[in-house]
Design an enzyme around this catalytic site. Structure first.
Site, PDB file in Angstrom:
ATOM      1  N   ASN A  13       0.847  -1.191   0.000  1.00  0.00           N
ATOM      2  CA  ASN A  13       0.000   0.000   0.000  1.00  0.00           C
ATOM      3  C   ASN A  13       0.884   1.243   0.000  1.00  0.00           C
ATOM      4  OD1 ASN A  13      -2.638   1.490   0.547  1.00  0.00           O
ATOM      5  ND2 ASN A  13      -1.419   2.142   2.301  1.00  0.00           N
ATOM      6  N   GLU A  14       0.676   2.103  -0.981  1.00  0.00           N
ATOM      7  CA  GLU A  14       1.383   3.380  -1.054  1.00  0.00           C
ATOM      8  C   GLU A  14       2.899   3.184  -1.004  1.00  0.00           C
ATOM      9  OE1 GLU A  14      -0.315   5.917   1.950  1.00  0.00           O
ATOM     10  OE2 GLU A  14      -2.280   5.932   0.987  1.00  0.00           O
ATOM     11  N   ASN A  15       3.377   2.211  -1.776  1.00  0.00           N
ATOM     12  CA  ASN A  15       4.811   1.925  -1.778  1.00  0.00           C
ATOM     13  C   ASN A  15       5.618   2.949  -2.564  1.00  0.00           C
ATOM     14  OD1 ASN A  15       3.316  -1.075  -2.047  1.00  0.00           O
ATOM     15  ND2 ASN A  15       4.720  -0.803  -0.330  1.00  0.00           N
TER      16      ASN A  15
END
Length: 806
Positions: free
Chosen positions: A410-412
């Protein structure tokens, strides 16, 4: 290094491969570190201990304390346990359903195992040391001394990142079980299925736990029960004890009863392994279904299009943090189902077995993910930890029919934890996770949210689209989404919505948003979550009213009905939750994007979703907590009703206003809105509708203020309710002419002197000692002591006020 062994769990967990008992009471807890494990036992005077019951977290209250950072450091739990293993040469195991974030387990003073990761299950075999220490003098003959050290200290090489928008809780915050196993026992059973409407082909695979390396034959039996509990298939045989995973049985089921959100049919697989007089049994619930994300097209379940209608949840609740009881979890998921949702993304980590069990039973499809969240990519320990979490999540939740997507991150694309931010390294590691996921479970999709440069690696991708909150206006939603559908082979939209301060309402919710540009993207960008700087956006320049958020969600929902290639969406988030990165919010340290407050009370937006999604009769006049509306005399004001009734009638002060027919494409409120003139002072609205032959009504009372007001000049404090020794206090803000300042966003702070106690640190609008006003008011409850107490309210540039409670 000593480590935990990790295995799958039984969804219907009577035996867990042996005999399992929850260990809840009789624990002592110490906040802080010890010089050595011996300090836990040598005396009770040198270190302070308190009695606690599991599940437990030290961060139950400080996670939302407006004045201090939540505690991140070591804690200790101790208990002397009675151990009565009924199996000859059996194994005694501590089964942790989740503990954060790193755990070390000791028998007396000897370390027996450890586990890194706050969200996956793990088991610690204490057999040998339990025998060694059960007669120790320190136990006084009471059992075996057990110590657990939990640690959530900041650690850049452990996922998740401390930049993540949620609290990394400390403690044994899920159930801990004492597990007695035969010498050879079942540790994992997976039911693999290949399903069509006409037939399901099953393969039952099992692993054994055999630490003594017994080498002989065992008997086994596999039974399949249909959703009505009837035994329909059996297979039994014997074979030499095996290593790794082995197929025990293969079955075919004609015309299977398929699992779906409308009919969450569950079969049961009972697997038994018999060795002499010992029997190990596991019971697994499973469902039969098949699904497809059509390329550039919709989502299909069991061959039919289903629009994914979802939300997200964190394991977090007022007063207990992550240590939620099974009853609280059940109540929350039942609210989600009652809203009409058919999907929930578990953000941003593996959640408790109770959550997955209920999603199976209620018919909620699931995206579950590992906590590789923000910050970039760490080194070898970081990467091995993420891989281990992925393996454990898939193995432990493999049989749940609710799971359709394994989330890999997530949101890397969010930088910050490391000096170097390497996109290619992140892509390479994402490929490793994707390969591993498909190797462990080829039947499900992989997905990530918001990392565009890795979107091509996974099966399903969710870009960042926050139309009307972090960027753009909500009317941009459809155009942006259609562009992303065209760009990505398999698109799903995770996370949309916005924050609202429960109890705050607005006559002009779009005021202040004129500077927001359209057509320049709707994605969240670096710093957009902050309350200052950057481009104009609703998250910074809006009023955080329930009014605005209801309009935003209403627009999204009506647009989603007209998008034939949309797989579906999930709004963020179902319930407000604690976060350390939002201290400036109206309720400090709380992400307020929920349609429920943190103590599970519905906001108005909950009923917007019910009006679109639910098959239950729904009728709700907007504004149940809007105590005072305002405007000019004779001015028409909008009244909205959120309902799934085909037609609704409205009455004002006993007089019929008119009837409106519902049309989902008639924004706002699907055409169920009226322009009416309120009288100054008290007013009553009543709405009446009919749904499938059932008449339903809703009524609200409020005042109408025609006077204008200036800035806050004084505060007034009142006791408004008393229930035993619990008193509710309300503060109201007025201008110099004694008119309520109905749009004030002043912070107020409650204080107390005496032996009473504020009921605060709950992370709710009426459970925080520091909070922004909502339509001129704020509340808090007080628990009285034996003598009187004085409650005060402090606000910048305004004289403090006090009330004495007796």
């Amino acid at each position: 290094m000593m480590t935990a062994f990790v295995s799958s769990h039984s969804v219907v967990s009577a035996k867990e491969g042996g005999q399992s008992t929850r260990v809840t009471k009789g624990w002592s807890f110490h906040k802080g570190d010890l010089g050595s494990p011996w300090e836990a036992w040598r005396t009770r005077f040198l270190v302070e201990w308190e009695s606690v019951t599991l599940p437990h977290t030290v961060n139950a209250l400080d996670s939302v304390d407006p004045d201090v950072e939540y505690y991140q450091g070591p804690t200790w739990y101790r208990k002397v346990m009675k151990i009565n293993n009924p199996y000859k040469n059996g194994r005694t195991v501590l089964h942790f359903e989740g503990a954060g974030q790193k755990s070390d387990v000791y028998v007396f003073t000897e370390k027996v195992g450890e586990h890194e990761g706050g969200y996956d299950e793990f088991k610690i075999d204490i057999t040998d040391l339990a025998k060694k220490y059960k007669d120790k003098k320190v136990n006084r003959g009471r059992g075996v001394p057990i110590l657990v050290r939990c640690d959530n200290s900041r650690d850049v090489e452990r996922v998740p990142s401390d930049m993540s928008d949620f609290v990394q809780y400390n403690g044994v915050y899920r159930h801990l079980n004492m597990l007695y196993l035969p010498q050879v026992s079942l540790s994992q059973v997976h039911i693999k299925s290949d399903v069509t409407k006409q037939q399901a082909v099953l393969s039952v695979k099992a692993k054994l736990y055999n630490p003594d390396e017994i080498n002989e034959a065992v008997s086994y039996r596999v039974e399949i029960y249909d959703p009505n509990g009837r035994l329909i298939l059996t297979e039994e045989s014997s074979k030499p004890i095996w290593n790794d995973e082995s197929v025990l049985a293969e079955f075919k089921i004609d015309n299977p009863e398929l699992w779906s959100p409308d009919k969450p049919n569950l079969y049961t697989c009972v697997t038994k392994v018999i060795r002499g007089s010992d029997e190990s049994e596991r019971r697994e619930k499973f469902g039969l279904r098949f699904f497809e994300f059509v390329k550039k097209g919709p989502f299909k379940l069991n061959g039919d299009r289903v629009l994914i209608k979802g939300t997200h949840r964190h394991e977090d609740h007022a007063g207990v943090g992550a240590a939620m009881s099974d009853e609280l979890i059940k109540k929350e998921l039942e609210y989600i189902k009652a809203m009409g949702a058919n999907f929930v993304r578990l953000g941003h980590y593996q959640q408790s077995r109770e959550v997955l069990k209920l999603c199976d039973e209620l018919g909620l499809m699931v995206w579950e993910e590992i906590p590789w969240c923000r910050g970039g990519l760490g080194g070898e320990r970081y990467q091995q930890g993420a891989k281990r979490m992925l393996r454990n999540m898939i193995n432990q939740h493999y049989n749940h029919p609710s799971v359709i997507i394994w989330g890999l991150g997530n949101e890397n694309d969010w930088k910050g934890d490391f000096v170097k931010f390497d996109k290619e390294a992140i892509r390479s590691f994402m490929r490793e996770l994707n390969t591993e996921s498909h190797k462990l479970d080829p039947s499900r999709m992989t997905g990530i949210r918001r990392c565009a440069f890795a979107a091509d690696i996974v099966d399903v991708y969710s870009p960042s689209i926050w139309a009307g909150w972090y960027r753009g206006k909500f009317i941009d939603y459809k155009e942006t989404s259609n562009a992303e559908i065209a760009k990505n082979d398999r698109f799903i939209h995770m996370e949309w919505g916005g924050s609202s301060h429960a109890g705050r309402h607005s006559e002009k919710p779009d005021e202040g948003l004129a500077g927001i540009a359209t057509g320049q993207g709707t994605d969240e960008r670096e710093g957009d979550f902050l309350m200052s700087g950057g481009a104009a956006r609703a998250s910074k320049d809006g009023d955080w009213s329930e009014t605005y958020i209801c309009n935003l969600m209403d627009w999204h929902l009506k647009e989603q009905e007209t998008m034939p290639n949309l797989t579906g969406t999930a709004f963020w988030v179902f319930k407000d939750f604690a976060t350390p990165v939002r201290p400036e919010n109206p309720v400090p340290d709380v992400n307020q994007k929920g349609v429920m407050t943190r103590d599970l009370k519905p906001k108005e937006s909950y009923y917007v979703f019910k009006s679109y999604w639910s098959n239950e009769p729904t009728l709700r006049i907007y504004g149940h907590s809007w105590h005072t509306r305002w405007g000019k005399r004779g001015e028409k004001k909008i009244v909205k009703v959120y309902s799934n009734c085909p037609e609704v009638k409205l009455y004002l002060n006993g007089k019929f206003v008119g009837s409106k027919k519902r049309n989902s494409q008639d924004f706002p409120a699907a055409g169920l809105r009226w322009g009416v003139v309120f009288r100054p002072g008290s007013n009553v609205l009543k709405a009446v509708g009919e749904y499938n032959g059932e008449t339903i009504t809703d009524t609200i009372k409020f005042n109408y203020e025609t006077r204008s007001w200036g800035k806050v000049n004084r505060l007034k404090i009142d006791e408004i309710e008393r229930d035993g020794d619990i008193v509710t206090i309300e503060v109201t803000a007025y201008d110099k002419n004694n008119v309520m300042c109905l749009d004030s966003r002043n912070y107020v702070r409650f204080t107390i002197a005496g032996d009473g106690k504020l009921i605060d640190n709950l992370g709710t609008p009426d459970g925080s000692r520091k909070v922004q006003l909502a339509n001129a008011k704020a509340r808090i409850r007080v628990k009285l002591g034996k003598s009187e107490s004085v409650v005060g309210v402090v606000s910048k540039d305004v004289k403090s006020v006090f009330v004495t409670l007796k």
